[in-house]
Design a protein around this motif. Structure first.
Motif, PDB file in Angstrom:
ATOM      1  N   ASN A 150      66.956-118.538 121.849  1.00 37.65           N
ATOM      2  CA  ASN A 150      67.025-116.807 122.872  1.00 37.65           C
ATOM      3  C   ASN A 150      66.033-116.561 122.902  1.00 37.65           C
ATOM      4  O   ASN A 150      64.833-115.877 123.009  1.00 37.65           O
ATOM      5  CB  ASN A 150      66.909-115.857 121.542  1.00 37.65           C
ATOM      6  N   ASP A 152      65.969-114.422 126.471  1.00 42.14           N
ATOM      7  CA  ASP A 152      66.227-112.925 126.369  1.00 42.14           C
ATOM      8  C   ASP A 152      67.082-111.893 125.855  1.00 42.14           C
ATOM      9  O   ASP A 152      68.143-111.880 125.952  1.00 42.14           O
ATOM     10  CB  ASP A 152      66.921-112.838 127.793  1.00 42.14           C
ATOM     11  N   GLN A 153      66.461-110.766 125.100  1.00 43.68           N
ATOM     12  CA  GLN A 153      66.617-110.158 124.006  1.00 43.68           C
ATOM     13  C   GLN A 153      67.931-109.377 124.910  1.00 43.68           C
ATOM     14  O   GLN A 153      68.358-108.148 124.380  1.00 43.68           O
ATOM     15  CB  GLN A 153      65.498-109.878 122.929  1.00 43.68           C
ATOM     16  N   ASN A 155      69.654-109.202 126.637  1.00 44.45           N
ATOM     17  CA  ASN A 155      71.204-109.563 126.824  1.00 44.45           C
ATOM     18  C   ASN A 155      71.785-109.959 125.419  1.00 44.45           C
ATOM     19  O   ASN A 155      73.273-110.563 125.369  1.00 44.45           O
ATOM     20  CB  ASN A 155      71.710-111.192 127.819  1.00 44.45           C
ATOM     21  N   ASP A 156      71.307-109.629 124.562  1.00 43.05           N
ATOM     22  CA  ASP A 156      72.078-110.061 123.026  1.00 43.05           C
ATOM     23  C   ASP A 156      72.950-109.623 123.064  1.00 43.05           C
ATOM     24  O   ASP A 156      72.924-108.170 123.162  1.00 43.05           O
ATOM     25  CB  ASP A 156      70.254-110.017 122.054  1.00 43.05           C
ATOM     26  N   GLY A 175      72.071-114.311 119.798  1.00 48.36           N
ATOM     27  CA  GLY A 175      71.566-114.419 120.945  1.00 48.36           C
ATOM     28  C   GLY A 175      71.116-115.767 122.363  1.00 48.36           C
ATOM     29  O   GLY A 175      70.192-115.168 122.629  1.00 48.36           O
ATOM     30  N   ASP A 177      70.734-117.817 125.017  1.00 52.37           N
ATOM     31  CA  ASP A 177      71.340-118.112 126.553  1.00 52.37           C
ATOM     32  C   ASP A 177      70.305-118.984 127.302  1.00 52.37           C
ATOM     33  O   ASP A 177      69.520-120.181 126.562  1.00 52.37           O
ATOM     34  CB  ASP A 177      70.737-116.658 126.767  1.00 52.37           C
ATOM     35  N   ASP A 221      76.085-112.654 127.845  1.00 48.07           N
ATOM     36  CA  ASP A 221      75.231-113.081 126.802  1.00 48.07           C
ATOM     37  C   ASP A 221      74.058-113.574 126.949  1.00 48.07           C
ATOM     38  O   ASP A 221      72.966-114.309 126.253  1.00 48.07           O
ATOM     39  CB  ASP A 221      76.040-113.325 125.013  1.00 48.07           C
TER      40      ASP A 221
END
Ligand code: CA
Length: 591
Positions: A150, A152-153, A155-156, A175, A177, A221
């Motif tokens: 993950n 980039d939080q 876009n979670d 999450g 990505d 996402d």
């Protein structure tokens, strides 16, 4: 001689152009039944001259299965035309001439009869099986994007769980990505892989994204197109190729096309995009799944109402899917497509697909997801290779499941290779586990030594091997969804010894790429009683040998060359190597 076992078929894996000037020819005979096979060949138009055919050239016995021996020869023709037949000498003294007209008791005069012969009418370079060179030096790494990292939080998706906080259930999101992949590209470079195979990344509702809504969008996402372009560029800069997953057999039920069918029924302009038997199409009861599966009014992928099957015979659907296939090459420069459920899509479509994508990028790689014999997709005008489960299952069934003997494994592996032209075997896709299966270390019951032996054995076979993310750090996981756990990034929780071993193995595969890709395969020891195997691969003067011990007894081996990788091996003062249980030794051998 068992004449009924003799088999050859022109223009197939038994007779194919290997280079533009050379042809490879195979003949099958009953195992142990035939002493010698020779090729008789000539040019059909020289028949009006004296003796038009060349005399008997011996063929080499190469691979055997538990039923058959196979004989091979590489040959050429000055005028790029060939007619040929086989002179076969049985162990019992029988001599026959096998040709296009069947099997004859051998008489010299038959050889004069030109129309008896098999034909390669002309060496058509355009029809020759061309495979991308780069795949031969590629070690793949499969990423399930929702679970790799993950980065980039922001876009979670809603309800995202903390990374690795639990074992995955079907509907969980953690999450992962594309930024997470970019962040770890240097980790992958350090690991040594040079190809990434991504599970789907297009817009879809599930965490696995096999239920595509929009093939022209990156799932939010995971990121966006700009980020994906950056990922491809950064990967390419590091010498890593990118393979995406194309789900063209079916669509997600949330796609605008299927939603339009639900809304407008037979009047929908997409009504013929799918295989629909009656309307309405959403008249089923999801609380009674077995009954629903039987009564669906449309074809699906595997009885899943969420995945209506596309009608790829419809020219509009073809144009739509071909536009997708080429879009991601044109705009993003991807290097390969992995085709999901490729066997349930028609051949007409795949031939068009091949033509269009290779016109854009000549060395593009096309990999079909097919789990069974795949000759009809591998004639040179559809795929380059398939996901080679049918081959690697033999390896797992001997090493891991202990279901079959070494000789049965060898027979199974050889059978699989003999289904295809060498060009396919050189670029085939070898995997021991994936997002669809339990992880290798789990099926080995956590026995790391066994997992390493199995991986090493697979890495020595023709084809490009693939590591499922996390295998290199000893991750566990049963059948899906458990095999889709979050990648472990805390070093103190990673198996760093396994990581070093995987690096070493990947380096070996790349350093010995030529021998592993092209090398003649020789099974030197296949011992069912002692559960031992020794195999060698040879190209010219270069030769690799490998010994595997799957018995509980340790065995000794002398005359070992420079050791390249090994496990459970000790060497005494006189140079004798002792190989323990699950031990193996791979070494440079003298020819
Ligand atoms: Ca994220």
């Amino acid at each position: 001689m068992n004449k009924s076992a003799l088999y050859h078929r022109p223009e197939s894996e038994y007779a194919f152009l290997y280079t533009k000037d050379t042809m490879r020819i195979r003949l099958r005979t009953e195992i142990g039944d035939v002493k010698k096979v020779s090729l008789i060949k000539g040019d059909p138009y020289l028949i009006t001259f004296d003796k038009w055919y060349l005399d008997k050239t011996p063929m080499k016995k190469t691979l055997s299965t538990d039923l058959h021996d196979y004989w091979e020869i590489e040959t050429d023709s000055k005028f790029h035309r060939l007619q040929y037949g086989f002179y076969v000498e049985g162990q019992d003294g029988t001599e026959v001439f096998y040709s296009d007209q069947g099997v004859f008791d051998y008489k010299e005069e038959f050889l004069e009869v030109a129309n008896y012969y098999f034909r390669m009418p002309y060496f058509q370079e355009i029809d020759r099986f061309h495979s991308p060179e780069w795949v031969k030096d590629t070690v793949w790494y499969q990423i399930f994007p929702e679970r790799f990292a993950n980065g980039d939080q922001q876009n979670d998706p809603k309800g995202t769980l903390p990374w690795g906080s639990k074992l995955p259930d079907r509907e969980d999101f953690f999450g992962g990505d594309l930024q997470g992949v970019i962040d770890h590209l240097d980790y992958l470079v350090d690991l040594g892989i040079n190809g990434i195979y991504f599970c789907p990344i297009f817009k879809a509702t599930s965490n696995h994204k096999y239920d595509t809504i929009d093939y022209f969008e990156i799932d939010p996402d995971f990121g966006d197109k700009k980020l994906f372009k950056q990922l491809v560029d950064e990967a390419h800069r590091r010498g890593i190729r990118i393979m995406l997953d194309a789900v063209f057999n079916h669509m997600g039920d949330y796609s605008p096309q299927w939603q339009d069918v639900i809304k407008n029924g037979p009047q929908s302009k997409y009504a013929d995009w799918f295989h629909i038997h009656s309307f309405p199409v959403d008249d089923y009861d999801m609380t009674d799944i077995p009954e629903t599966a039987r009564n669906l009014s449309f074809d699906t992928f595997a009885f899943t109402p969420h995945m209506p099957k596309l009608n790829t015979a419809n020219p509009e659907v073809q144009a739509y899917l071909l536009d997708i296939a080429t879009y991601w090459i044109r705009e993003f420069d991807i290097d390969a497509w992995r085709l999901d459920v490729a066997n349930e899509v028609d051949h007409h479509f795949w031939k068009k697909f091949r033509t269009e994508v290779t016109a854009l990028k000549e060395d593009f790689y096309i990999l079909g997801e097919i789990w069974h014999s795949s000759q009809s997709w591998l004639q040179g005008d559809e795929f380059h290779a398939v996901m080679n489960y049918a081959f690697t299952d033999n390896i797992k069934d001997f090493f891991v499941n202990k279901k079959i003997s070494p000789s049965k494994m060898v027979s199974g592996m050889n059978s699989q290779q003999l289904l295809y032209r060498d060009q396919t075997n050189e670029v085939t896709f070898n995997i021991l586990d994936s997002h669809d299966t339990a992880r290798i270390l789990t099926i080995c019951d956590g026995n790391k030594e066994l997992a390493k032996a199995t991986l090493t054995f697979m890495f020595l076979q023709k084809g490009s091997p693939c590591i499922y993310y996390g295998t290199e750090i000893g991750m566990l996981g049963d059948n899906d969804p458990d095999c889709r756990r979050c990648m472990i990034w805390e070093e103190d929780k990673q198996d760093l010894e396994m990581l070093d071993f995987t690096k070493e193995l990947i380096k070996l595969r790349k350093d010995y790429s030529e021998v592993i890709t092209y090398g003649d395969l020789e099974w030197q020891i296949v011992d069912d009683e002692k559960q031992q195997l020794m195999v060698s691969r040879t190209v010219g003067e270069k030769r690799l040998s490998a010994f595997f011990n799957e018995s509980t007894q340790s065995v000794s081996l002398d005359s070992v060359g420079e050791v390249l990788i090994s496990q459970n091996v000790t060497e005494d003062n006189s140079g004798i190597h002792q190989i323990g249980e699950h031990g193996f030794i791979v070494f440079k051998a003298e020819k």
